[in-house]
Design a protein around this motif. Structure first.
Motif, PDB file in Angstrom:
ATOM      1  N   ALA A  72      15.888  39.622  12.082  1.00  0.00           N
ATOM      2  CA  ALA A  72      15.251  38.759  11.297  1.00  0.00           C
ATOM      3  C   ALA A  72      16.198  38.190  10.461  1.00  0.00           C
ATOM      4  CB  ALA A  72      14.356  39.803  10.349  1.00  0.00           C
ATOM      5  N   MET A  73      17.433  38.903   9.930  1.00  0.00           N
ATOM      6  CA  MET A  73      18.543  38.319   9.374  1.00  0.00           C
ATOM      7  C   MET A  73      19.210  37.256   9.781  1.00  0.00           C
ATOM      8  SD  MET A  73      20.526  41.805   7.765  1.00  0.00           S
ATOM      9  CE  MET A  73      19.990  42.607   6.438  1.00  0.00           C
ATOM     10  N   THR A  74      19.436  37.407  11.283  1.00  0.00           N
ATOM     11  CA  THR A  74      20.170  36.367  11.990  1.00  0.00           C
ATOM     12  C   THR A  74      19.264  35.164  11.973  1.00  0.00           C
ATOM     13  OG1 THR A  74      19.757  37.359  13.796  1.00  0.00           O
ATOM     14  CG2 THR A  74      21.910  37.924  13.244  1.00  0.00           C
ATOM     15  N   MET A  75      18.251  35.196  12.488  1.00  0.00           N
ATOM     16  CA  MET A  75      17.187  34.144  12.664  1.00  0.00           C
ATOM     17  C   MET A  75      16.920  33.411  11.271  1.00  0.00           C
ATOM     18  SD  MET A  75      15.971  34.038  15.610  1.00  0.00           S
ATOM     19  CE  MET A  75      14.010  33.493  15.776  1.00  0.00           C
ATOM     20  N   LYS A  76      16.739  34.011  10.228  1.00  0.00           N
ATOM     21  CA  LYS A  76      16.642  33.404   8.802  1.00  0.00           C
ATOM     22  C   LYS A  76      17.932  32.939   8.532  1.00  0.00           C
ATOM     23  CE  LYS A  76      13.941  34.196   4.829  1.00  0.00           C
ATOM     24  NZ  LYS A  76      14.750  33.824   3.647  1.00  0.00           N
ATOM     25  N   SER A  77      18.990  33.117   8.676  1.00  0.00           N
ATOM     26  CA  SER A  77      20.331  32.712   8.428  1.00  0.00           C
ATOM     27  C   SER A  77      20.379  31.231   9.273  1.00  0.00           C
ATOM     28  CB  SER A  77      21.517  33.613   8.755  1.00  0.00           C
ATOM     29  OG  SER A  77      21.452  34.902   8.051  1.00  0.00           O
ATOM     30  N   VAL A  78      20.118  31.342  10.440  1.00  0.00           N
ATOM     31  CA  VAL A  78      20.072  29.990  11.172  1.00  0.00           C
ATOM     32  C   VAL A  78      19.193  29.020  10.545  1.00  0.00           C
ATOM     33  CG1 VAL A  78      19.758  28.923  13.560  1.00  0.00           C
ATOM     34  CG2 VAL A  78      20.952  31.063  13.218  1.00  0.00           C
ATOM     35  N   GLY A  79      17.938  29.599  10.421  1.00  0.00           N
ATOM     36  CA  GLY A  79      17.147  28.705   9.748  1.00  0.00           C
ATOM     37  C   GLY A  79      17.658  28.194   8.529  1.00  0.00           C
ATOM     38  N   SER A  80      18.270  28.911   7.718  1.00  0.00           N
ATOM     39  CA  SER A  80      18.401  28.257   6.256  1.00  0.00           C
ATOM     40  C   SER A  80      19.566  27.421   6.204  1.00  0.00           C
ATOM     41  CB  SER A  80      18.664  29.531   5.248  1.00  0.00           C
ATOM     42  OG  SER A  80      19.706  30.292   5.540  1.00  0.00           O
TER      43      SER A  80
END
Length: 763
Positions: free
Chosen positions: A588-596
């Motif tokens: 969740a952390m890494t996906m969201k980081s890529v998204g933002s």
């Protein structure tokens, strides 16, 4: 049981291991020399060959000097971007490394209250062992050594890749075979440097520590575990940071460029294009390099720790103790031979020979390696010996150990091929995904997710069988050497893996330098094969991570003196269920980081398209530097939380809940992490290749879906964009999560065993 039981004398072992490592380093430098013969500067050819050469060159328009110049400029920009990012990343990681080194020293030193007096050995109470304080010092030193080696591995890989990308593009003008050889050789440079460096540093460290430890092998190999921890903790930041960097740029470039502005991938008008190409190098090359180095260091450490408390360690049989390192040494020689098959014995001439050539590499290296392992097991092991198995010594024969390593090696090959079947556009799974794009992006996403989940089945069975076989034969030591078997052909595995991003970059450079359509077709063919090999590499990394992690888990349980791990006790079960949740939290952390980060990138790219006059027409140049900076800043900032999650979990659990709960957490994260990692990597790879399948239009079926810009193609681009963070950020980082928590627990095991479990002590 004297030392006479191994055919190979100790002195020979002392010579063979460093010689093999040096051979690997020399071979990689030789390959690099061959790559460097492709010139990037425009100079007059010498008179002898000038005439013959110029005839060939005229028809391909090779003498177009400004194209060479452009390629050199672009390569320079990519190289600078990658170097500056890695330097920034290493500054932050360096601070962390120092802090963590202090932590290791304090925690391990405090086990016996920083005393400098000798203590009884844990396993052989008749002997006296070196004080815990010195083990703390040496663990810290080996941690720093592992970290530095890991960083150097990643950095060198990136340097070679950015050196080779433009050279591959220039060679593509002479034909696809020539370009393939340059890309493959450069990959080999990285593979051999990394395998040889990892082996050499570990071997030298063991020998230097031995001067102090003498006969106390238990303490010696306990201190060596820091090497694996250092390797993997750097890999974590390299993988997560690099992964966020590359995907922020990639997603940003694709969304605005391909979907909104309808310009091709890697078009020089796209401001994010340099950042995207830099990303391939820092994520797939530097990250992958550190990652596999970490696996390799840890499986060696796990095997050595278990061996040091088995008969090898008790009888001080140096040759059989070094068995894991001897396997890696033979692996370097085997891979060296295998590499020649791709570059010298058989030449790739046409586009459809590329993928088979890379697949043959895997098969050839596995077959030769099987013979190599048999040889090592015959000369370096006594016929019969005992292995420590949860408090009892288990008798093992040398042929059983050969089977343990062999089963790991072949399981790796199976995982590689299954991954290839699910992610290559030559087979039905990806073609079905491409076909589902007819009805839009939603069906593409559904089919892609289903493919990823389905692709988990066979690899898990392969891992399960190899665990069962190796554990039945040689307990935890068997699993550790099975992991080493899977990683024994690491030089070849890395060569075909690094080949992917290099050819990807080469295609980008061809597009940016405005080369002809024919050349772009050639680089695309190289790139599509590269996508599959990258997926195979990830499959290997995940499979080996599962075995390594289990071996480390076994070593941890032995070191923490837990006799059984019982799932039915509440302490263990809560650990199990929380451990299984961690990969989701991490993803969740890494996906969201890529998204933002991608969001910032999209805004910047849109801003440039809207405000720079003449950008779309190609009369004005975009501002590449700003995009590179956005990616750099985002990834440095965003790599800290996921990194902290992985590094702090074992410490918090060990200190507050104790070793039983921690053993549950490790088991849980291993079991759930492997599944998510395989499915994420394969889903992303399949979406990417479904898009490439439609774009290439090589078959009748693909042409009904294409051309670029059609509705099915747009749906495929959306799938590819969704899959990017899955296959290049979350998926590959998860295997580090699995290994790192286990190796960290192993290093801190004595501390947790004596001072851990505060909460349960209070209650």
């Amino acid at each position: 049981m004297g030392t006479s039981t191994t055919i190979l004398p100790d002195l020979a072992t002392e010579i063979i291991i460093p010689v093999c490592a040096v051979v690997g380093i020399v071979f990689s430098l030789f390959q690099w020399f061959l790559v460097s013969k492709v010139k990037l500067s425009v100079d007059k050819p010498d008179a002898k060959n000038a005439f013959a050469e110029s005839l060939i060159e005229e028809e391909e328009g090779i003498n177009d000097h400004n194209i060479v110049q452009k390629c050199a400029e672009i390569q320079n920009a990519i190289s600078e971007g990658a170097t500056s990012f890695l330097f920034t990343e290493y500054q932050y990681v360096g601070i962390f490394m120092i802090a963590f080194a202090v932590l290791i020293f304090v925690f391990l030193g405090s086990v016996k209250g920083f005393s400098t007096s000798f203590q009884q050995c844990t396993y052989d109470t008749t002997k006296m062992c070196k004080p815990a304080l010195f083990t703390a010092v040496f663990s810290t030193v080996s941690f720093i050594l592992g970290a530095i080696t890991s960083v150097i591995s990643g950095f060198l890989g990136m340097k070679i890749a950015t050196y080779a990308n433009a050279r591959t593009t220039l060679e593509a003008r002479k034909g696809v075979g020539k370009a393939f050889i340059v890309a493959f050789r450069s990959g080999a440079v990285m593979g051999f440097l990394l395998a040889a460096n990892g082996l050499l540093v570990l071997f030298i460290t063991i020998n230097v520590f031995k001067i102090y430890y003498g006969d106390d092998w238990e303490g010696l190999f306990e201190a060596i575990t820091g090497y694996g921890l250092g390797g993997s903790s750097m890999a974590l930041f390299g993988r997560v940071g690099g992964g966020i960097y590359t995907k922020a740029a990639d997603v940003g470039a694709d969304l605005v460029g391909k979907v909104e502005r309808n310009i091709p991938e890697d078009d020089p008008r796209n401001p994010a294009v340099i950042a995207d190409n830099v990303g391939d190098n820092v994520g797939d090359i530097a990250g992958m390099g550190s990652d596999l180095f970490g696996s390799y260091a840890e499986s060696s450490c796990a095997a050595l720790v278990v061996a040091s408390i088995s008969s090898f360690g008790n009888t001080h049989d140096f040759t059989s103790m070094m068995y894991p390192l001897l396997i890696s040494s033979v692996g370097i020689l085997v891979c060296l031979l295998t590499t020649l098959f791709a570059t010298d014995f058989f030449e790739v001439k046409t586009v459809n020979e590329i993928e088979p050539a890379l697949k043959k590499q895997l098969i050839i290296s596995t077959v030769f390696m099987t013979i190599g392992i048999a040889l090592v097991s015959w000369i370096a092991l006594p016929y019969s010996f005992t292995i420590f198995n949860f408090g009892v010594q288990k008798e093992v024969k040398s042929w059983q150990l050969f089977l343990c390593v062999g089963v790991g090696l072949w399981a790796g090959l199976i995982i590689g091929f299954v991954t290839e079947y699910y992610t290559s556009n030559a087979y039905s799974p990806v073609q079905d995904v491409a076909d589902s794009c007819r009805t839009g992006a939603a069906t593409n996403i559904i089919f892609g997710l289903a493919l990823g989940y389905k692709s988990v089945i066979i690899p898990i069975f392969a891992i399960a069988i190899s665990i069962f076989v190796s554990f039945s034969f040689a307990a935890m030591y068997g699993i550790a050497v099975a992991a080493l078997g899977m990683l024994s052909t690491i030089a070849t595995g890395l060569a075909i893996d690094a080949y992917g991003p290099i050819s990807d970059n080469a295609g980008g450079i061809a597009e940016m330098a405005g080369m002809s359509h024919r050349i772009r077709e050639r680089t695309d063919a190289l790139d599509a094969a590269g996508n599959t090999t990258a997926a195979i590499g990830k499959g290997f990394a995940i499979g080996s991570a599962a075995l390594v992690s289990l071996a480390l888990f076994g070593a941890f349980v032995s070191r923490a003196e837990i006799t059984t791990v019982d799932v039915l006790t509440p302490k263990v079960f809560i650990g199990l269920i929380v451990g299984a949740m961690l990969p989701y939290w991490f993803s969740a952390m890494t996906m969201k980081s890529v998204g933002s980060a991608a969001l910032k990138m999209v805004e910047e790219v849109r801003r440039q398209f809207n405000t720079i006059p003449g950008l779309m027409e190609g009369t004005a140049k975009p501002d590449y530097a700003t995009c590179v900076k956005i990616s750099t800043d985002a990834s440095i900032k965003e790599m800290i939380p996921p990194g902290a999650l992985v590094m702090l979990t074992p410490l918090i659990v060990g200190i507050f809940f104790g070793v039983e709960t921690l053993s549950g957490v490790l088991a849980g994260s291993l079991v759930s992490g492997v599944q998510i990692a395989i499915s994420a990597s394969n889903t992303g790879g399949a979406w990417d290749n479904a898009k490439k399948y439609i774009e290439a239009g090589a078959s009748e079926h693909a042409r009904t879906l294409g051309p670029k810009g059609s509705d099915p193609h747009k749906a495929a681009v959306i799938g590819d964009t969704v899959g990017d963070p899955l296959k290049d950020t979350s998926g590959p980082s998860l295997n580090i999560l699995i290994k790192l928590m286990a190796v960290e627990s192993l290093v801190f095991a004595p501390f947790f065993a004596t001072h851990g479990g505060i909460l349960f002590k209070i209650l």
